[in-house]
Design a protein around this motif. Structure first.
Motif, mmCIF file in Angstrom:
data_model
loop_
_atom_site.group_PDB
_atom_site.id
_atom_site.type_symbol
_atom_site.label_atom_id
_atom_site.label_comp_id
_atom_site.label_asym_id
_atom_site.label_seq_id
_atom_site.Cartn_x
_atom_site.Cartn_y
_atom_site.Cartn_z
ATOM 1 N N LEU A 136 0.550 -1.341 0.121
ATOM 2 C CA LEU A 136 -0.408 -0.004 0.050
ATOM 3 C C LEU A 136 0.706 1.347 -0.161
ATOM 4 C CD1 LEU A 136 -2.995 1.317 -0.048
ATOM 5 C CD2 LEU A 136 -2.386 1.010 3.287
ATOM 6 N N VAL A 137 2.221 1.201 0.887
ATOM 7 C CA VAL A 137 2.288 2.267 1.102
ATOM 8 C C VAL A 137 3.862 2.784 0.221
ATOM 9 C CG1 VAL A 137 4.613 3.345 2.100
ATOM 10 C CG2 VAL A 137 2.462 2.771 3.305
ATOM 11 N N ALA A 138 4.085 1.398 -0.844
ATOM 12 C CA ALA A 138 5.718 1.657 -0.874
ATOM 13 C C ALA A 138 4.663 2.406 -2.835
ATOM 14 C CB ALA A 138 6.331 0.437 -1.141
ATOM 15 N N GLU A 139 4.042 1.603 -2.789
ATOM 16 C CA GLU A 139 3.440 1.578 -4.737
ATOM 17 C C GLU A 139 2.589 2.981 -4.187
ATOM 18 O OE1 GLU A 139 2.188 -1.640 -7.477
ATOM 19 O OE2 GLU A 139 0.304 -0.961 -6.617
ATOM 20 N N SER A 140 2.082 3.787 -3.080
ATOM 21 C CA SER A 140 1.873 4.521 -3.167
ATOM 22 C C SER A 140 3.153 5.885 -3.446
ATOM 23 C CB SER A 140 0.270 4.921 -2.334
ATOM 24 O OG SER A 140 -0.732 3.489 -2.159
ATOM 25 N N THR A 141 3.095 5.594 -2.565
ATOM 26 C CA THR A 141 4.262 6.963 -2.331
ATOM 27 C C THR A 141 5.367 7.274 -3.518
ATOM 28 O OG1 THR A 141 5.509 6.190 -0.298
ATOM 29 C CG2 THR A 141 3.017 7.325 -0.297
ATOM 30 N N GLY A 142 5.748 5.609 -3.985
ATOM 31 C CA GLY A 142 7.213 5.599 -4.301
ATOM 32 C C GLY A 142 7.343 5.761 -5.775
ATOM 33 N N LYS A 143 7.723 7.317 -6.179
ATOM 34 C CA LYS A 143 7.083 7.603 -7.691
ATOM 35 C C LYS A 143 8.123 9.358 -7.281
ATOM 36 C CE LYS A 143 3.061 6.775 -6.876
ATOM 37 N NZ LYS A 143 2.093 6.628 -6.860
#
Length: 545
Positions: free
Chosen positions: A282-289
């Motif tokens: 949830l956190v990595a894919e939502s914020t890592g960009k």
């Protein structure tokens, strides 16, 4: 270090600490003044800026799922009763990322068996399809049906059922988005289809049909899960400093903007020990960009390295009733203890992740770098001659690396030591990507602890290919601070993918090599160690420990 800020709200008990009380207070006050709590609850797509508005407009139905998904409960309960009456008590879930992580956590917390097949490893697939098919029902979950892993798994089970004289349409249940190619094809073929809310992204889908159908069929109390989530909704809608979603999301976002960008997750007495794996995606894919984001580091327990001791670029977060912060203080000053039942945890973390995205200044609903690894894998399948030759062979290990590895290095041990030496002391991390059989080779995951102690830096461990649908986005889109150790192997025996021109091992290999190529193209140091046989994992484990 501020005093511990301990606030008990309805449905959740949240404690926070932060190094600068005024900066944290200003962050939350801004969120309150901007009415973020009520606007998320009202599904306002403008909260994350004009560039995110189109995507957000079709990704916000997760907000009301604790109420809107209740219509599924009776249908799921009736189907489970029918399956049990027919002696179908072994439930297997074929799915990737958001389609599998939440059901795995939900069922483990409930103490009910659910077999999750989220791998292309031929040994893993063979074990799943060779189980007792007389009592097996398979849930195949995919939003579009285009996920190659899931399609291949479905094909393998269809063939296994037919070989056993069993009609696959009597044993395979499909979960997908309405009107998707998968929905249309499965309906024509006669499969039972559950249609999920299409306006919910995969990683926010725990309380849609993707999370509820396999969990309910396995025997989890999904109605209680929904009750727990719904109890938190009024608190999350508040435009108030007491809103737990604003408080937790504000803390995460503020830390990330101050380059405290590792989110270390530990279980503190919760019955749902696997929650960290779900939060990770949830956190990595939502914020890592776009060079920003938070990297979840799942450590298991509060006494594990990276939590105790921690690094100055880490937020420490525990979940469960036993707050560790009477004895442990985060080196960064940022910490959180979240005590809530599983349904409330799911709703809170989804809300807090969306809030953190606003604070960081990114769109928390897209995943712009996930497709690059998929495309690279497809190109590898189209051209087997593209498989790179190893830099050298050391016994059972074929070692692959880019120009960052000096030509004077001639052993796997030296290559590992060189890779670890490239980790930036103040901000770097090591990610271990194990393209193995996560059941047979489960003990290898313990190297995370050893490597974290050895490097004194955050270390993550992910099973391939499932991490590609999770932290894979952060690795390529987040801050360029990681180094990567990829472990691949020859299988015990390869397995054909029915109706496809490639085998499971060919696809599995293309996923690992393709992802390594994408990371290398972005300037990330990648070391791939390929094992000549699965038994060599024991020797590699000794090297890493």
């Amino acid at each position: 270090m501020t005093e511990w800020d301990d606030n008990s709200g309805p449905g959740a008990h949240l404690g926070l600490c932060f190094p600068d009380e005024s900066a944290y207070a200003a962050t939350v006050e801004t969120l309150v003044a901007d009415e973020v709590g009520s606007r998320i609850t009202a599904e306002d797509p403008t909260l994350w800026g004009p560039e995110a508005e189109e995507e957000a407009a079709k990704r916000l139905d997760w907000v009301s799922l604790p109420r809107s998904s209740r219509s599924l409960l009776t249908e799921i309960a009736d189907l489970r009763a029918d399956l049990v009456a027919r002696g179908l008590t072994r439930v297997v879930l074929c799915g990737m990322g958001g389609s599998s992580l939440a059901p795995e956590v939900i069922c483990a917390a409930a103490g009910v068996p659910l077999e999750v097949l989220d791998s292309s490893n031929p040994d893993t697939v063979r074990d799943a399809t060779s189980g007792d098919l007389t009592c097996t029902v398979v849930v195949v979950s995919s939003k579009s049906g285009g996920t190659v892993e899931t399609d291949s798994q479905k094909r393998a089970f269809e063939a296994a059922f037919k070989d056993a004289g069993i009609d696959p349409t009597e044993r395979i249940i499909v979960v997908t988005d309405p009107g998707s190619p998968f929905d249309k094809g499965a309906t024509v073929d006669g499969y039972r289809v559950f249609r999920a809310d299409p306006d919910v992204g995969g990683r926010y889908s725990a309380l849609t049909a993707f999370g509820l159908v396999p969990s309910g069929l396995a025997g989890a109390d999904i109605e209680a899960l929904m009750d727990q989530a719904e109890a938190l909704l009024p608190a999350l809608a508040l435009d108030s400093n007491d809103n737990p979603g604003l408080r937790l999301g504000g803390l995460l976002g503020l830390a990330a903007t101050q380059r405290v960008d590792k989110l270390v997750l530990a279980n503190a007495g919760a019955e749902f020990a696997g929650l960290g794996d779900w939060i990770e995606q949830l956190v990595a894919e939502s914020t890592g960009k776009h060079g920003h984001g938070l990297l979840p580091v799942v450590v298991g327990s509060v006494d594990a390295p990276n939590f105790t001791p921690s690094t100055a670029d880490s937020i420490l977060v525990s979940y469960g009733p036993d707050s560790p912060f009477d004895d442990v203080r985060p080196a960064s000053g940022f910490g959180a203890a979240v005590d809530a039942p599983l349904g409330a945890q799911i709703q809170l973390w989804e809300f807090a992740t969306a809030v953190a995205g606003r604070v960081i200044g990114i769109n928390p609903f897209d995943q712009p770098d996930v497709e690059s690894a998929k495309q690279a894998a497809r190109e590898m399948l189209d051209g087997p001659d593209k498989v790179p030759a190893p830099r050298f062979v050391d016994g059972s290990f074929s070692v692959h690396a880019g120009d960052w590895l000096p030509s004077t290095v001639t052993t796997a041990r030296e290559a590992i030591e060189t890779l670890l030496g490239t980790i930036v002391p103040a901000s770097g991390y090591l990610a271990v990507h194990a393209y193995l059989d996560r059941h047979r080779d489960a003990d290898l995951a313990d190297v995370r602890r050893s490597l974290a102690t050895r490097t004194t830096r955050p270390v993550t461990f992910g099973w391939g290919p499932r991490f590609l649908h999770s932290t894979g986005q952060y690795h390529k889109g987040g801050p360029a601070t990681g180094v990567y150790l990829q472990i691949t192997t020859e299988p015990v025996e390869d397995l054909e993918v029915p109706g496809r021109e490639f085998t499971f091992q060919e696809f599995f290999g293309s996923q690992s090599v393709g992802d390594a190529q994408v990371l290398a193209a972005k300037g990330r140091p990648v070391l791939r160690i390929h094992l000549a046989e699965p038994a060599a994992v024991t020797e590699l484990g000794r090297l890493l420990r």
